[in-house]
Design a protein around this motif. Structure first.
Motif, short mmCIF file in Angstrom:
data_model
loop_
_atom_site.label_atom_id
_atom_site.label_comp_id
_atom_site.label_asym_id
_atom_site.label_seq_id
_atom_site.Cartn_x
_atom_site.Cartn_y
_atom_site.Cartn_z
N ALA A 112 38.32 -46.14 85.31
CA ALA A 112 38.58 -47.71 85.03
C ALA A 112 38.58 -47.91 83.41
O ALA A 112 37.40 -47.43 82.78
CB ALA A 112 37.57 -48.50 85.81
N VAL A 113 39.35 -48.50 83.00
CA VAL A 113 39.54 -48.92 81.55
C VAL A 113 40.16 -50.31 81.32
O VAL A 113 41.12 -50.54 82.05
CB VAL A 113 40.10 -47.83 80.50
N LEU A 114 40.02 -50.89 80.19
CA LEU A 114 40.34 -52.36 79.69
C LEU A 114 41.15 -51.71 78.60
O LEU A 114 40.59 -51.19 77.61
CB LEU A 114 39.33 -53.25 79.51
N ILE A 115 42.33 -52.16 78.50
CA ILE A 115 43.22 -51.89 77.33
C ILE A 115 43.79 -53.19 76.73
O ILE A 115 44.49 -53.99 77.44
CB ILE A 115 44.51 -51.06 77.59
N GLU A 116 43.44 -53.62 75.31
CA GLU A 116 44.00 -54.48 74.65
C GLU A 116 45.22 -54.00 73.91
O GLU A 116 45.30 -52.91 73.31
CB GLU A 116 43.09 -54.94 73.67
N LEU A 117 46.42 -54.64 74.60
CA LEU A 117 47.83 -54.10 74.13
C LEU A 117 48.29 -54.47 72.62
O LEU A 117 49.25 -54.15 72.10
CB LEU A 117 48.91 -54.56 74.94
N GLY A 118 47.27 -55.37 72.07
CA GLY A 118 47.57 -55.90 70.59
C GLY A 118 47.14 -57.40 70.60
O GLY A 118 46.38 -57.81 71.61
N ALA A 119 46.85 -57.79 69.36
CA ALA A 119 46.62 -59.12 69.08
C ALA A 119 47.95 -60.20 69.44
O ALA A 119 48.73 -59.94 68.92
CB ALA A 119 46.33 -59.27 67.74
N LEU A 120 47.64 -61.00 70.24
CA LEU A 120 48.85 -61.83 70.81
C LEU A 120 49.56 -62.63 69.72
O LEU A 120 50.78 -62.65 69.74
CB LEU A 120 48.02 -62.91 71.74
N ASP A 121 48.88 -63.27 68.72
CA ASP A 121 49.52 -63.96 67.69
C ASP A 121 50.35 -62.95 66.85
O ASP A 121 51.38 -63.35 66.33
CB ASP A 121 48.78 -64.68 66.80
N GLU A 122 49.84 -61.90 66.58
CA GLU A 122 50.62 -60.80 65.94
C GLU A 122 51.81 -60.26 66.68
O GLU A 122 53.10 -60.19 66.22
CB GLU A 122 50.14 -59.62 65.47
N LEU A 123 51.91 -60.24 68.14
CA LEU A 123 52.91 -59.87 68.90
C LEU A 123 53.88 -60.79 68.78
O LEU A 123 55.11 -60.56 68.87
CB LEU A 123 52.41 -59.39 70.37
N LYS A 124 53.58 -62.27 68.92
CA LYS A 124 54.21 -63.15 69.06
C LYS A 124 55.20 -63.33 67.45
O LYS A 124 56.33 -63.52 67.41
CB LYS A 124 53.61 -64.60 69.17
N ARG A 125 54.55 -62.95 66.54
CA ARG A 125 55.29 -62.87 65.30
C ARG A 125 56.40 -61.65 65.15
O ARG A 125 57.56 -61.76 64.76
CB ARG A 125 54.24 -62.80 63.86
#
Length: 265
Positions: A219-232
């Motif tokens: 079981a792992v948690l993955i942050e796929l990136g920073a939301l604001d950066e992905l929006k930009r």
């Protein structure tokens, strides 16, 4: 792999139609059929749940298409896969009060515990905050950089475990992900990895990982990136998912090989 036929009419029928009288036996058998459970432990924004709705109350809007894509990638590999959102446990998929939401989270927690017991591989997908600066330390759960005036959080892609509950298999899966091509594939798209976490795991308290971390499926948690950066970078939730396709394919490769390596059938 589990090659049993897995018919999914809806997640409500898969797990349970929520009521206080429903026994865990109603969904326990269905969990036995799963290889992978993808979880999204944030809620969609309501007036009463800002604290559970993720970054700026919009995390679910921007992560859900990537979750759907990841589910389809895993299923194409023959891995029996389901997605669990909090509202999937609600009657008519509607959460109308905080009290009802709290009851649904209790049911959700029990599903995670049982999924771990059934050796399901549990993957929690999130989008991180990009940057938080404040003089009030209490507003930042995990401050990383400090100067004389400001506490600063710099976010990005990262892999997270809860140190209170980590099976050997969860640690192995997390390390396989960490030292794979997942981060480099993200960086090729302009997606930042959280500073100092490109070659080490983030260990922090997380309710879902605390409940699921004992799974022998990992079981792992993955942050796929920073939301604001992905929006930009990509503008829309759908475009974000499209640009995460290659990294998610790599995550699926690793999960498939991981389950084969630990002989889960």
């Amino acid at each position: 792999m589990k090659f049993l036929t897995f018919k999914l009419l809806s997640l409500t029928s898969l797990f349970l139609t929520f009521s206080s009288s429903v026994s865990s036996d109603h969904w326990k058998h269905n969990l036995e059929l799963l290889d992978v459970l993808i979880i999204s432990d944030h809620t969609k924004l309501k007036p009463f749940n800002l604290d559970t709705s993720g970054f700026n109350g919009i995390e679910r809007t921007f992560v859900d298409p990537s979750i759907e894509l990841f589910e389809s990638i895993l299923k194409k590999r023959g891995l029996q896969t389901a997605v669990l959102h909090i509202e999937d446990l609600a009657l008519n998929h509607e959460i109308l009060t905080r009290k009802y939401q709290d009851e649904l989270y209790s049911a959700y927690d029990q599903i995670l515990i049982e999924a771990a017991h059934q050796n399901v591989t549990i993957i929690s997908l999130h989008l991180d905050a990009e940057k938080i600066a404040t003089n009030d330390l209490s507003k930042i759960q995990y401050p990383t950089n400090t100067d004389t005036e400001t506490y600063l959080y710099l976010g990005g892609a990262q892999i997270i475990l809860d140190p209170r509950n980590i099976s050997n298999e969860s640690l192995q899966l997390a390390q396989k992900l960490l030292f794979s091509d997942v981060f480099s594939l993200m960086q090729n798209k302009g997606i930042s990895v959280r500073p100092t976490y490109s070659s080490r795991l983030r260990l922090q308290s997380n309710i879902s990982m605390h409940l699921a971390g004992s799974s022998k499926g990992g079981a792992v948690l993955i942050e796929l990136g920073a939301l604001d950066e992905l929006k930009r970078l990509f503008n829309t939730p759908e475009a974000i998912a499209k640009n995460l396709h290659q990294p998610l394919e790599e995550v699926a490769n690793i999960i498939e090989d991981h389950r084969k390596s630990i002989w889960l059938k």
